[in-house]
Structure formats: C-alpha cells, structure tokens
Design a protein around this motif. Structure first.
Motif, PDB file in Angstrom:
ATOM      1  N   PHE A 387       0.983  -1.156  -0.165  1.00 56.90           N
ATOM      2  CA  PHE A 387      -0.187   0.183  -0.161  1.00 56.90           C
ATOM      3  C   PHE A 387       0.822   0.786  -0.036  1.00 56.90           C
ATOM      4  O   PHE A 387       0.506   2.104  -0.870  1.00 56.90           O
ATOM      5  CB  PHE A 387      -0.966  -0.050   1.265  1.00 56.90           C
ATOM      6  N   MET A 389       3.619   1.926  -1.433  1.00 60.55           N
ATOM      7  CA  MET A 389       4.472   1.584  -2.334  1.00 60.55           C
ATOM      8  C   MET A 389       2.831   3.009  -3.876  1.00 60.55           C
ATOM      9  O   MET A 389       3.406   3.315  -4.636  1.00 60.55           O
ATOM     10  CB  MET A 389       5.424   0.528  -3.290  1.00 60.55           C
ATOM     11  N   ARG A 390       1.569   1.766  -3.437  1.00 63.63           N
ATOM     12  CA  ARG A 390       0.759   2.139  -4.442  1.00 63.63           C
ATOM     13  C   ARG A 390       0.042   3.236  -4.192  1.00 63.63           C
ATOM     14  O   ARG A 390       0.148   4.311  -4.885  1.00 63.63           O
ATOM     15  CB  ARG A 390      -0.183   1.308  -4.025  1.00 63.63           C
ATOM     16  N   ALA A 391       0.307   4.146  -2.879  1.00 64.52           N
ATOM     17  CA  ALA A 391       0.389   5.213  -2.392  1.00 64.52           C
ATOM     18  C   ALA A 391       1.206   6.395  -2.792  1.00 64.52           C
ATOM     19  O   ALA A 391       1.053   7.854  -2.707  1.00 64.52           O
ATOM     20  CB  ALA A 391       0.291   5.481  -0.799  1.00 64.52           C
ATOM     21  N   GLY A 393       2.135   6.260  -5.764  1.00 66.02           N
ATOM     22  CA  GLY A 393       1.910   6.210  -7.581  1.00 66.02           C
ATOM     23  C   GLY A 393       2.517   5.207  -8.060  1.00 66.02           C
ATOM     24  O   GLY A 393       1.917   4.402  -9.561  1.00 66.02           O
ATOM     25  N   ILE A 394       3.433   4.078  -7.628  1.00 66.89           N
ATOM     26  CA  ILE A 394       3.981   2.656  -7.509  1.00 66.89           C
ATOM     27  C   ILE A 394       2.104   1.612  -8.225  1.00 66.89           C
ATOM     28  O   ILE A 394       1.506   1.315  -7.234  1.00 66.89           O
ATOM     29  CB  ILE A 394       4.618   2.173  -7.406  1.00 66.89           C
TER      30      ILE A 394
END
Lengths: 446, 247
Positions: A387, A389-391, A393-394
């Motif tokens: 999460f 990393m997704r936060a 933008g990945i």
C-alpha cells in the motif's frame, strides 16, 4: 520395479562403461552397485524424500550415452550464457564430458589443475584417489550410488597449498540430447592448505527433450582454505536435476555455497557439510524462483563435529502458480562441538493460493555451550509495504515485483563475486517479469 | 480542490467516520485535530485509498473527480500525497529506485517522458538541499533502520520529490523532537504554494506553531464537531478537548 532396468543396463554394458572411462572411476562401480541393489532410489516413503518421490523420476525410458558418442556442439557458437562478460576462466561440460576444445583462458597460477576428471585421475592418481568417492557418501543415498555406478567423466578444480586463484572459474554445464537422456556428472573441488578459489557453475539445457541429471560434487577444503561454489540453474521445465554436494572442511577454512534456481523443471538439491576442524565456517545459501508446476526441494545437512565453528544457512523460495517448494535443514551439533554458532534461516514467499511450501527445520544439539537458532516464515507479500508503494503512484503489479526482488536481495548478497551479484539481480528481475533471456538457441524455457 | 460530503467509513465492521464534511481550496492549510480514537488516521487512510477501509456512504471529489472510484496509485498520480504516521520499512527496495519509479509513474500518467538518470539525481540533490536532509537518508533501503524522526523527514522528502497538489500529513509530529519538528515543518512550508493545499492531522498544537493553518477542525467520534480559524487551535491548547466534547 523401477531400479531393474538400470541394474540390467549396468550389468549388460559394464565393459562399455569401463572402456569409456578410467580406472580411477571404474574401481568404485562394484561397491556402488552392491549398495544400490540394497537401497534403490529414494521414494516418498522415506522421511527425507516425503515430498519428492525421486524414484518415480527414473520410471521412464532414458538413454545413456555410455559409449561417449560425441555431441556435435561448439558451445561458443551455439550458446550464450546469461552471465557473459564476467571476467572468469571459462570451461564447459557437454553432458558429463569435459569439453577439451576449450579456448585458452588466461593462465592459471602454477600447480592449479582445472579440467577433466579422467585426466586428473591419470595425472594426479594419489590426490584423485584420496578424494574421489571419499567425501561423497552413498550408504544412504541411492542417487549417489547410481551416479557412482555410471559416472564416466566430470570436472575437477585442484588448487595446491597457498595458491589463490584470483579470477573466478566458471563451468557451464550444457545438456544436449536428441532423445530423453540420463546424464551423470561428477565434480571434484580440492583446495589444499590456504588455497583460495571461487567456482560458478551454470546449468543450461539446450534441447527440448527430457533430461534426468544426477550430479555429485565433492568439496575438500583443507586448513585455512577458502572455497566458494555458486550454482545457477536455468534449465527448461523438462529437466530433472538431482544434485548432491558433499563438503568436508578442516580448521580455519571457509566454505561458501549458493544455489540459485531461476528456472527449472524438478530439482532436488542435497547438501552435506561436515566441519571437521575448529574455527571453520560455512555459508550455505539458496534461492529458488518457481512457477507453473515447477518443483524445488532443498535438503541441507550440516554436521558440527568439533568446537568453535560457525555456520549460516539462508534459503529462500518464491513460489507462484502451482509450484511446490520443500526445505529441510538438519543441523547436528555433536557432543564435543562446544561454542558452536549455527544459524538457519528459511523464508518463503507464496505468490498464489495454489503454491505449496513444505518446510522443516531439524536441530539435533548434543553440546551444551552453543548458540543455535532457526527462523522459518512462509507467507505472502507485506500488505502495508504494497500500500505504501501504491500510495506513491506505483501500480500494484510493479509494487509486487519490487517487493519480490527485494525479498531475494540478501541471498544474492551472499555471492562473493561482485559482478555476478549485479548480474544475478538483473536476471532475477527479468525472471519475475517473465522476460528471462533465452540461452542462445534454447527455446524451451517459455 | 477537495470536497468531502457526508463521509461514512468502516474498518473491520466498525464504523469510524460518521458523516464528515470538509472543503479544501487551493492555497489553504487545514488542521484536523482531535483526541485519540476520533478517526483522524482513518480519514487519512480513506483519502489515500487504503483497502482495509470501506466507505459506506458519502462522496469525495478531488479536483472535480470522484476520488472513491480511483485506485490508490491513481490518486497519487493525480497529485494526492499521504505522509504516513508510521511509515513502513521496505528492506531491499532502495530509496533511489523507489523514488525514480514513483516519479516516472507520475510523468507517464501525465504523458511525459521518463526522467533521465542525471536529471533524477539532480532532482534528488536539489530537494535534499532544500529540506536540509542528509544524503545517507536516501542511499539506503526505504526507511530501513530509520529512527522515527528520520522516517518523517523521509516522508517530507518524498513529498518534495513528487510535488503533490494535496498533501495529507498524518500525525507528522508524533515521535519527533523539537529540532526534527522544525526541519519537517520548514520543509512543508517551503513546499507550500498558492496552487497546492495541505491537511495537517495532529493531536497537539505544537506543530501548528510552525505550520500555520487557515482553518482548524476538531474531529471527535467520527464527526467534525467544531471548525474555526487558527485561534481555535490556541484555545484547544489552553483548554484541551473536554469543553467541546462535554459542553
């Protein structure tokens, strides 16, 4: 019974077997055969083979190139290893035969022998006989007995006292065949007192047939010697690899091994380390990345026979799809092995709900002043890290990839050849992306 | 820029946010304060799109777009940044690779070319210098072995690198000593423009000495029970939360 065809083959073609090998190897065949008759191939009824029914692997028609019919291959033309341009001394085994048209490498230090097992047994009979078949033990291992029955050639690294081989040695094991084939290889690595050598072994199957490969490696590290053996497996999914590494080391020596399976079919790695001299150290590492229905089984037995030695095992597995992973780490600390420090770490990542991992640490400790530990986790990727990393933008798949690559880092860090480390990191990333490079003409790995 | 209407959210079946309304315009700094357990971090997590939290009612518009329809990575690429309260350690993933991946995702989203290696290193150096951050903070794995203060500084560094339009600082001051607090706050202030906005979530008034809010909201039991100007923060400092909760 599965063994029968091989017993018949052995007895029927004994003279061809011997004629295409040398006395040094031939004299071990009879006792190996006797033992093989008693124990046969390991089956899953045995505890140590519970998840790998090796006997079944032999229950098929396999050719055996006993007459050493040459394989038409120039490895330099047809093969491009994934780790080229490493500054190494380069050698080849075509199936079990040493490729003697190897182009000249830089000269090796005086006294060092690297080459064919047959040749070594003839040129250095005393050293050969003192080591070949003395470190490996087939009393409880039918595959090693089988290999000893049928091995006709192999590869030797011999480094005399006080000599350091600066550049790593690289052996490329090429599997070639027009029919389903059984190949039996022997490796012998002898480092005398205070000698130092690093060997990288790369396994590649080039043809689209079924290979069943048995390999026995014997490592002898004398006092103060340093021996590194790194194995990189990039075989097709049609290859069954039964690998056995036996190591004996004396005081103040350092043996480091690392087996990295990036692509395979069915692999069983047996390691047996015996530490026979004080203040010696073993690093044993392993990494396997498997998907599809690939199978990896790492079995390590480490025997601390004397005091004041240290060992460190780090085995990691990444499994996807319906792949199966197995790890068994047996550590024996004998009664007199005081002040032993033995660490075992097995970490496994399951990337699918159908992958399976079977893991068993086994510590038998008879000394009372020791530090031993084992750590074992089998799990999935860290949700929090994903999460995070997704936060930033990945996207999800890329984040998973970064985490999987990160997972493999510390095993790669154990490889003490810097350029190889970098290359491995790159290969591992490619593997996760499904982009593993084809080895020259090999188009089997899909 | 941000319009939250009647937001209800649950985590593990329990309702934490019970009807939040909030409007944030460009150039503004909003402070969200409240006692522990009031839902402050939940609000931050819901805005960032943490899958553990489920929105049951209400809407959130970010720059006119429905935020709740967007995956977390798209929210980040649209310009939303969350500075985590407890940044996770990711051993084996280097800060450099991580930031470059993040920067390039944004650029790709905007139809731009990936950043060149040299431009990227320059960007990192510039932002480090801007914030007064030590180079060894960025030469390691993400947050690995970092102290609490270093982790928070690293969050602000990432904020500087990604240049977001809406930053949400979730208890950025927790666990920081005065000096670290100052560095972090100065960093946030330096990044502030008339076009971007910040939501500062904090328990204590202390951070607001350095980051001066335009609006202060008090969150209690999942609702905003009072909104006001910067004076509200000073009043809370003097009187605590009790007078608002039990009037």
């Amino acid at each position: 019974m599965i063994e029968q065809q091989y017993k018949d083959l052995f007895q029927q073609f004994r003279s061809e077997l011997d004629a295409n090998s040398v006395e040094g190897l031939n004299r071990h065949r009879d006792s190996a055969f006797d033992r093989f008759q008693q124990i046969g191939f390991p089956t899953s009824r045995e505890e140590d083979y519970k998840h790998s029914n090796v006997a079944r692997v032999f229950d098929t028609d396999l050719g055996l190139n006993l007459r050493n019919i040459p394989m038409p291959v120039n490895p330099y033309d047809t093969f491009k290893c994934d780790v080229p341009n490493l500054s190494t001394h380069l050698y080849f085994l075509i199936n079990d035969r040493y490729y003697d048209k190897t182009l000249a490498n830089d000269p090796l230090p005086d006294g060092v022998f690297v080459g064919s097992l047959q040749r070594f047994s003839e040129d250095y009979p005393d050293i050969f006989n003192a080591n070949y078949g003395q470190i490996a033990d087939y009393s409880d291992n039918g595959v090693v007995a089988y290999n000893t029955m049928f091995a006709q050639d192999g590869f030797v690294v011999y480094v005399p006292k006080n000599v350091t081989v600066e550049k790593p040695l690289q052996l490329i094991n090429i599997l070639r065949g027009g029919v389903d084939l059984n190949v039996n290889r022997r490796l012998l690595i002898i480092a005398e007192e205070n000698a130092q050598v690093k060997l990288l072994v790369c396994d590649h199957a080039v043809d689209d047939v079924h290979f069943v490969v048995t390999q026995v490696t014997e490592v002898s590290a004398a006092a103060h010697a340093q021996v590194d053996v790194y194995e990189l497996e990039e075989n097709s999914s049609k290859v069954t690899r039964l690998n056995n590494l036996f190591s004996e080391q004396m005081e103040h020596s350092h043996v480091a091994t690392s087996a990295i399976t990036l692509h395979n079919g069915y692999t069983r790695n047996n390691y047996r380390f015996r530490i026979l001299g004080e203040h010696a150290h073993v690093d044993a590492g392993g990494l396997a990345i498997c998907d599809g229905s690939q199978h990896i089984d790492n079995f390590a037995f480490l025997d601390h026979a004397v005091p004041n030695c240290t060992s460190n095992e780090l085995f990691k597995t990444v499994l996807d799809d319906r792949a199966t992973g197995v790890f068994c780490g047996k550590i024996l600390v004998e009664k007199d092995a005081q002040k032993t420090q033995a660490y075992q770490n097995n970490r496994n990542l399951l990337a699918s709900s159908t992958a399976q991992m079977f893991s068993k640490p086994q510590l038998e400790i008879y000394a009372d002043d020791v530090k031993c530990s084992h750590g074992l986790t089998t799990g999935q990727l860290d949700e929090e890290a994903l999460f995070y990393m997704r936060a930033r933008g990945i996207d999800k798949d890329e984040a998973k990839l970064l985490l999987m690559v990160a997972f493999t880092r510390d095993v790669v860090d154990l490889v003490r050849i810097d350029t190889l480390q970098d290359r491995l990191a790159m290969l591992i990333e490619k593997r996760f992306r499904g982009e593993l490079m084809r080895c020259g003409n090999c188009n089997v790995c899909k | 820029m941000l319009e939250i209407k009647n937001l209800h959210a649950i985590v593990e079946e329990k309702e934490i946010l019970k009807g939040i309304n909030l409007d944030v315009k460009p150039g503004e700094i909003h402070a969200v304060m409240g006692p522990n357990g009031s839902g402050k971090s939940t609000l931050a997590s819901v805005l960032a799109g943490n899958p553990k939290f489920e929105v049951t009612r209400g809407s959130i518009l970010f720059k006119g777009n429905d935020l709740l329809e967007m995956e977390p990575e798209d929210r980040a690429r649209e310009g939303l940044f969350l500075s985590f309260q407890y940044p996770v350690e990711i051993p084996g993933v280097s800060m450099v690779n991580f930031m470059r991946a993040a920067v390039n995702e944004q650029r790709k989203y905007r139809g731009e070319e990936p950043i060149s290696a040299s431009d990227f290193l320059k960007l990192m150096r510039d932002k480090r210098e801007l914030l007064g951050i030590d180079s060894n903070l960025v030469s390691r794995s993400v947050n690995e072995g970092f102290s609490g203060g270093e982790k928070k500084k690293n969050e602000i560094f990432q904020m500087a690198m990604l240049n977001p339009q809406l930053s949400i600082l979730d208890e950025t001051d927790s666990g920081l000593d005065i000096d670290a607090l100052r560095v972090v706050a100065q960093g946030v202030n330096k990044l502030q423009t008339k076009e971007n906005a910040t939501i500062v979530i904090t328990h204590y008034q202390r951070l607001l000495e350095y980051i001066k809010p335009d609006h202060v909201h008090v969150l209690y039991a999942g609702r905003i029970i009072r909104s006001g100007g910067p004076d509200l923060a000073l009043e809370l400092e003097k009187r605590g939360y009790d007078w608002l909760i039990n009037p």
